[in-house]
Write an enzyme that holds these catalytic residues in place. Structure first.
Site, mmCIF file in Angstrom:
data_model
loop_
_atom_site.group_PDB
_atom_site.id
_atom_site.type_symbol
_atom_site.label_atom_id
_atom_site.label_comp_id
_atom_site.label_asym_id
_atom_site.label_seq_id
_atom_site.Cartn_x
_atom_site.Cartn_y
_atom_site.Cartn_z
ATOM 1 C CB CYS A 11 -0.863 -0.038 1.256
ATOM 2 S SG CYS A 11 -1.864 1.426 1.527
ATOM 3 C CB CYS A 67 -3.287 3.983 -5.204
ATOM 4 S SG CYS A 67 -4.549 3.060 -4.294
HETATM 5 N N1 DGL Z 1 -3.918 0.479 -1.975
HETATM 6 C C1 DGL Z 1 -3.696 1.634 -1.148
HETATM 7 C C2 DGL Z 1 -2.515 2.444 -1.675
HETATM 8 O O1 DGL Z 1 -1.691 1.902 -2.378
HETATM 9 C C3 DGL Z 1 -5.010 2.327 -1.016
HETATM 10 C C4 DGL Z 1 -5.045 3.370 -0.061
HETATM 11 C C5 DGL Z 1 -6.361 3.652 0.569
HETATM 12 O O2 DGL Z 1 -6.898 2.794 1.240
HETATM 13 O O3 DGL Z 1 -6.791 4.799 0.446
HETATM 14 O O4 DGL Z 1 -2.342 3.605 -1.375
#
Ligand code: DGL
Length: 274
Positions: free
Chosen positions: A85, A195
């Protein structure tokens, strides 16, 4: 060959699972690539969906969640942690590395490769709100932009819709267009997916953007970095995994089972994180 206790320990450590987590299903885009690149490794995946999106919560809350999830993975005997993430990485990985001595691999928007590829020297980066305003991320942009113009585009609302498998909905397309049009107008030729949820909207992006636009994601470099770290710490598994991958969510299993199986390679058994 006589197996000494030292050898036994080494074998046991190598066969331990790798812990990987995200605020939700986004990290599956990284987990999938890891299983292709390192098929002997068993993964324990946690989606902290009860607290998604991390992009909308404070730095303090993100750090608390990251530490909680990591402690769960350590109790499950993980030999390494992948923070799949971007938002959690830029907000919480430094303190995690200070606390732990096992390999911790993070995910950060791939600005350096984007700068190399871009011909117009106009680069777009799609990120969550909590990444867009993060100092570590902004420092990374400045370090690697090398004279390019970088357009940072926070994409509020997309993570929630991807969590609900809504990439085909008109609401999703409408929102995505509102984020991509300013980048088209700014003559970007390269877009960084900052993301881990966003690789799941590549088709939707391609339906809107000209074919010539290059999309940069991070799953392959993360898998390669994980391999390097496992080799360095002598933790790489060299035997086929003997237990299946495990998947947990901190949210309602019945609501998420379908989206997990849809985004993973095959149907999975999702368990509730207690
Ligand atoms: N997959 C997460 C990232 O790479 C998502 C972030 C979120 O939950 O806003 O930032």
């Amino acid at each position: 060959m006589i197996i000494t206790s030292r050898h036994k320990n080494t074998l046991t450590n190598n066969n331990k699972p790798i812990g990987i987590f995200d605020s939700g299903v986004g990290g599956l885009s990284i987990a999938k690539r890891i299983t292709e690149h390192l098929p002997n490794e068993q993964l324990i995946y946690i989606a902290d969906s009860a607290y998604a999106p991390y992009g909308d919560i404070s730095n303090v809350q993100i750090v608390e969640r990251v530490n909680f999830i990591t402690d769960v993975l350590l109790k499950k005997n993980c030999k390494a942690i992948v923070v799949a993430c971007n938002t959690a990485t830029v907000n919480a990985i430094d303190q995690l590395r200070d606390r732990l001595s096992i390999p911790i691999i993070g995910v950060e928007p791939a600005i350096k490769p984007a700068e190399k590829i871009s011909k117009t020297k106009n680069i777009g980066i799609l990120v969550t709100q909590a990444t867009a305003t993060n100092k570590r991320f902004l420092a990374l942009v400045n370090k690697y932009k090398n004279g390019s113009k970088v357009f940072i585009q926070p994409c509020l609302g997309l993570v929630e819709l991807i969590e609900h498998g809504q990439q085909e909905s008109s609401e999703f397309k409408h929102l995505l267009k509102s984020y991509l049009f300013p980048l088209i107008e700014s003559n970007v030729d390269t877009i960084v997916l900052g993301c881990t949820h966003y690789p799941f909207m590549i088709k939707a992006i391609k339906d809107i953007m000209p074919d010539s636009i290059k999309l940069i994601e991070t799953a392959t470099p993360v898998s390669e970095q994980l391999e390097r770290q496992l080799i360095k710490y002598k933790l790489l598994s060299n035997t086929p995994m003997n237990s299946p991958h495990q998947f947990y969510t901190s949210h309602d299993i019945s609501a998420q089972n379908e989206i997990f199986s849809q985004l993973w390679i095959s149907p999975i058994k999702l368990e509730l994180l207690l």
